[in-house]
Design a protein around this motif. Structure first.
Motif: not given
Length: 966
Positions: A218-223, A300-314, A326-331
């Motif tokens: 399943v896909k979750f969009d990065v915000v 494969r575009v590039r490495d992703v350091d887990v530090a880049e995940f900070e501040g990310v919501s989905l 609106g049942e699933w509209d919260d990030l």
């Protein structure tokens, strides 16, 4: 060895007995059961004074059906433990018990109601409980008679039942100890839940079977991810129905991740050119393969350091879906978690903390439960009616199969573009052991015993928490086999808090009250009042647990002590494993035939009870007494068919104890138990039972021979061991060795070792050797020391073999005993194993006779060649010469009547060199045989061929027989 003429035959001391060759066990065994009941064998054993108590505490079978082969195995092992210890000098007590509460019985009554068109919920609860009680009582009576038919001894007239009023009182009191010591709490967390039975289940109520499950990517969009904005995090799950309850996705802090882009797509693919996906590098290729993308269609575009995940919501894939209200509209939350791996899936884990324990514990420790807990799934496994898109869909069908929830979720995800791939997987999955239907993890308010919270009971015994105490006590217990210790220890190390509550009607209630308006975390949420507890206990003693459900119960228990209107009465019932886990309290502690310290010498059950009765009993006991309720734990494996397959009615390979008893008798079934290594899985089938019956016949013939030979033995015939020939002294030495093996084996619950040793002795040492050698003296001698010594040894053998085998062949050894001692109150089961004098042990003699028996083997093998070639018909026609190289062995053979030992009429033992062609055996050095026929005439009485036949008054006999006739 039989006289030629009738007049000489009548002078022989031939065996005389009415003991039948054919056992007729199916017909005769019930007669002995009646006899034991009439003379009160079990009660008479309790009257023997000065004995150390030994108590096997019975793990209660469930009172709801006829016995299966596992029951027969279980109860027979227990019976052998009890009987063997009684005969070794203990006061061995056995109180049978039954587990009478719980869901299977409820189901049966509900089934009866449905047939009558009655609604359980419309029936007063105590009326329904009365039907359950009656049903259980009926099966207790049936099973009791079935167990007795197997020859199981015990206090059958006064068993323990978990539904007895006193038992229900004690179970409630034991529960209230958890209430008072602070380990009881109400929590809302994921528990194993049976939608079919609509109740929580404990681990011990669950079994694992293969199940085909839907699996989806399943896909979750990065915000808010900077350069990662617009990329998609992919999760993998085998429970699509949990997606509506998703509240987060987690990743592994130390894992390698990459950003991947789709460059080309085939037909029928849910990815698009230009899509960017975040995946664990170890799983990327597998994920794209599941999405039908081949190498070269993604990069494969590039490495992703887990530090880049900070501040990310989905964004949830149903975010903004039309009609979603609106049942699933919260990030969705996005953070690291220790339980994420990159060995399967995608490197990201979808979190629905209401349906997964690891996710629940993660957000509990973050104090974020209020933000992530959902209540989307109802008791019956259906989605709440107002849940958009999925309301009214069921995880399971009403028959326990696949429901419509998974398909509805998958179809919706496809519709909104949230799916990357899907498939199916076969995996091991938990099922209810009662309904056989799959279970789910579901967040519900339940009552728990905290196993890592200090127990506020003031006992400083092996730790302050239930877990610490249990782990310590495990090492104070003797485990048979030893692997049982490790199994339970690992379970106890990893187990969660104990779910005590069930949402049913037939059982002991959780006798507690909660304060209205108080939060479950508040100190005053639970009423802890000793006077209230005492009222409940007193009422249960007189009326049973039904008192809790009687009209006005709350006022009855609280009135005059606390504000009645300020409290709510809990109506859940206790986990039945708490019932059976408490049996030590009302059986071992409270009964006159219990134990002084409330601890059993032995608990004995199947290996599945490491997560069942052994487990719950230990938890319950350390929580209330600080120590284990048992000193020894013995476990047996499962019973399989003759091919090693699990028994199944559908396959048609079941073996029913009742049918075995009807065909062979209970003793054959008991002998099967004794012959098998019960600590592992055992096999049983028609051919195996035939083999057991053959072993039984050989033993029976051994006992019959002794009975016949002892028919005229009296105490005046008894010979002191010091005056016996060496052969008899050797038998006494073997008995001394065997006595040690038998007692050690019985003490260690090793029945296979005991029976193997006794059977080998009876068939090899006795029937094939000693009896064979001494038949001539017993039949043909007059009043000689040799004959009287042999009779004395047979008497000694009789008492030991009957005692050693009585715990196994309870009916047959009684028959053997009564054939010789037919008194009205006589029973082998009222006797003990005879003590063995130390003076019987003679290692030097045993070594000497080991050599003699080896030399005998060479002679008998040489004679068999002559018999096969029809040179002779019987060994008494032979008079061979035996050449022996070893001086000590040769002297031993010359000192004995080696011709009698080899059953020849004469024999010459010499030290000369063996002529060429002499018979030898490769495994016996220095012994060779030259065959010759015996010289002389055949004695008409003993059939030996001797030179002196015809030289006496009785012209047709030898000198020995002439003396006997005189």
């Amino acid at each position: 060895m039989c006289a030629d003429t009738p007049e000489y035959k009548q002078t022989l001391n031939l065996p005389k007995t009415d003991f039948p060759m054919r056992a007729g066990l199916p017909k005769r065994e019930p007669e002995w059961l009646t006899r034991w009941a009439d003379i009160g064998v079990y009660d008479r054993l309790r009257e023997k004074g000065g004995r150390k108590p030994f108590t096997l505490h019975d793990g209660p079978p469930y009172a709801n059906g006829h016995l299966h082969i596992g029951h027969a195995l279980n109860k027979t092992i227990k019976d052998m433990i009890v009987r063997s210890h009684q005969m070794m000098g203990f006061d061995a007590r056995y109180i049978p018990g039954w587990d009478c509460h719980g869901l299977p019985i409820e189901w049966k009554i509900e089934e009866q109601y449905r047939k009558k068109g009655k609604n359980k919920d419309a029936v007063p609860i105590n009326e329904f409980r009365g039907e359950c009680r009656k049903f259980a009582a009926g099966w207790v009576d049936i099973q009791r008679e079935e167990f007795k038919r197997l020859g199981i001894t015990g206090n059958w007239e006064n068993p323990y039942l978990t539904m007895d009023f006193h038992a229900e009182r004690v179970i409630a009191e034991e529960f209230m100890k958890f209430l008072m010591n602070g380990t009881l709490y109400q929590g809302s967390k994921p528990v194993m839940w049976s939608p079919m039975e609509q109740t929580a289940l404990a681990e011990a109520e669950v079994e694992y079977h293969d199940k085909d499950s839907f699996t989806i990517w399943v896909k979750f969009d990065v915000v808010g991810g900077g350069e990662l904005e617009g990329a998609k995090v992919v999760i993998w799950t085998t429970t699509p129905w949990t997606m509506p309850s998703n509240k987060a996705v987690v990743y592994g802090a130390g894992m390698s991740y990459g950003l991947y882009e789709v460059t080309e797509t085939p037909d029928e693919c849910w990815a698009s050119v230009g899509d960017r996906y975040l995946l664990a590098d170890n799983q990327a290729a597998d994920v794209f393969g599941r999405a039908r993308l081949e190498d070269g269609q993604w990069t494969r575009v590039r490495d992703v350091d887990v530090a880049e995940f900070e501040g990310v919501s989905l964004k949830h894939p149903l975010h903004g879906a039309e009609g979603g209200n609106g049942e699933w509209d919260d990030l969705r939350d996005f953070r690291a978690a220790e339980f994420v791996t990159d060995t399967e899936g995608t490197g990201f884990v979808h979190c629905a903390p209401s349906h997964g324990m690891e996710e629940y514990e993660l957000y509990r420790d973050l104090n974020m439960l209020s933000q992530v807990i959902t209540y989307n799934v109802k008791d019956d496994g259906g989605f709440r009616d107002d849940l958009p898109f999925f309301g009214g869909k069921y995880i399971l069908s009403r028959k326990g199969g696949e429901g419509d929830a998974n398909k509805a979720v998958i179809d919706k995800l496809v519709e909104v573009g949230g799916l990357l791939a899907r498939g199916k997987i076969k995996h091991s999955y938990p099922h209810s052991w009662r309904s056989k239907a799959p279970v789910i993890y579901r967040n519900t308010p339940q009552w728990f015993a905290a196993i890592d919270k200090p127990v506020g009971d003031g006992l400083d015994m092996h730790g302050t928490t239930i877990r610490e105490r249990a782990l310590t006590e495990i090492d104070n217990v003797n485990w048979t086999p030893k692997a049982g210790r490790n199994r339970l220890h690992s379970m106890m190390e990893a187990r969660p808090d104990w779910v005590l509550s069930r949402q049913r009607a037939w059982g002991v209630p959780l006798t507690c009250f909660t304060k209205k308006g108080a939060l479950p975390t508040a100190d005053d949420f639970l009423l802890r009042n000793a006077d209230v507890n005492a009222r409940i206990a007193e009422a249960f003693e007189v009326e049973g647990a039904d008192a809790w459900y009687a009209e006005g119960a709350k006022e009855r228990f609280l009135g005059g002590l606390v504000d009645v209107d300020g409290y709510e009465q809990v109506t859940d019932i206790l986990d039945v494993w708490f019932d059976s886990g408490s049996t030590h309290a009302f059986t071992l502690r409270d009964r006159e035939d219990g134990t002084e310290d409330g601890i059993a010498d032995v608990y004995m059950e199947g290996t599945d009870q490491h997560r069942g009765w052994f487990h719950s009993s230990l938890l319950q006991s350390v929580g209330t007494t600080g120590r284990a309720p048992y000193r020894n734990v013995v476990t047996h494996g499962f019973t399989l068919d003759s091919k090693g397959l699990k028994m199944s009615k559908s396959i048609g390979n079941t073996i029913v104890p009742e049918e075995v008893v009807k065909q062979y008798g209970a003793d054959i079934l008991r002998l099967w138990v004794a012959q098998t290594d019960y600590t592992a899985d055992q096999r049983i089938g028609p051919e195996i039972l035939k083999g057991v019956a053959d072993s039984y016949r050989r033993l029976r013939n051994t006992m019959r021979y002794m009975l016949g030979s002892l028919n005229d033995f009296t105490e005046s015939d008894r010979v002191d061991p010091a005056d016996m020939p060496e052969l008899e002294q050797w038998v006494l030495h073997r008995l001394s060795e065997l006595d040690e093996v038998v007692r050690t084996g019985y003490a260690a619950f090793d029945f296979q070792r005991v029976f193997s040793a006794v059977f080998t002795f009876a068939t090899v040492d006795l029937s094939a050797f000693y009896f064979d050698v001494r038949k001539d003296a017993l039949y043909c001698d007059g009043d000689t020391v040799q004959r009287r010594a042999a009779l004395t040894v047979l008497d000694i053998l009789f008492h030991r073999l009957t005692a050693w085998l009585a715990p196994v062949l309870v009916f047959t050894m009684e028959e053997v005993w009564l054939e010789r001692y037919p008194g009205a109150d006589s029973s082998v089961h009222l006797t003990d194993m005879p003590e063995t004098p130390e003076g019987w042990r003679n290692e030097a003699l045993a070594q000497k006779w080991s050599g003699i028996r080896s030399a005998r083997r060479v002679v008998t093998a040489a004679l068999e060649v002559q018999r096969t070639e029809k040179v002779i018909g019987a060994s008494l026609e032979a008079g061979p010469t035996v050449f022996v190289a070893d001086d000590a062995l040769r002297a031993a053979l010359q000192a004995e009547r080696f011709d009698d030992i080899c059953i020849t009429s004469s024999i010459e033992v010499t030290d000369g060199a063996a002529p060429e062609g002499a018979f030898t055996l490769p495994d016996v050095d220095g012994v060779s045989v030259v065959f010759a026929k015996a010289e002389g005439q055949k004695c008409a009485r003993c059939w030996k061929v001797l030179p002196d036949v015809g030289s006496f008054t009785h012209e047709a006999v030898c000198g020995r027989c002439s003396d006997a006739l005189s």
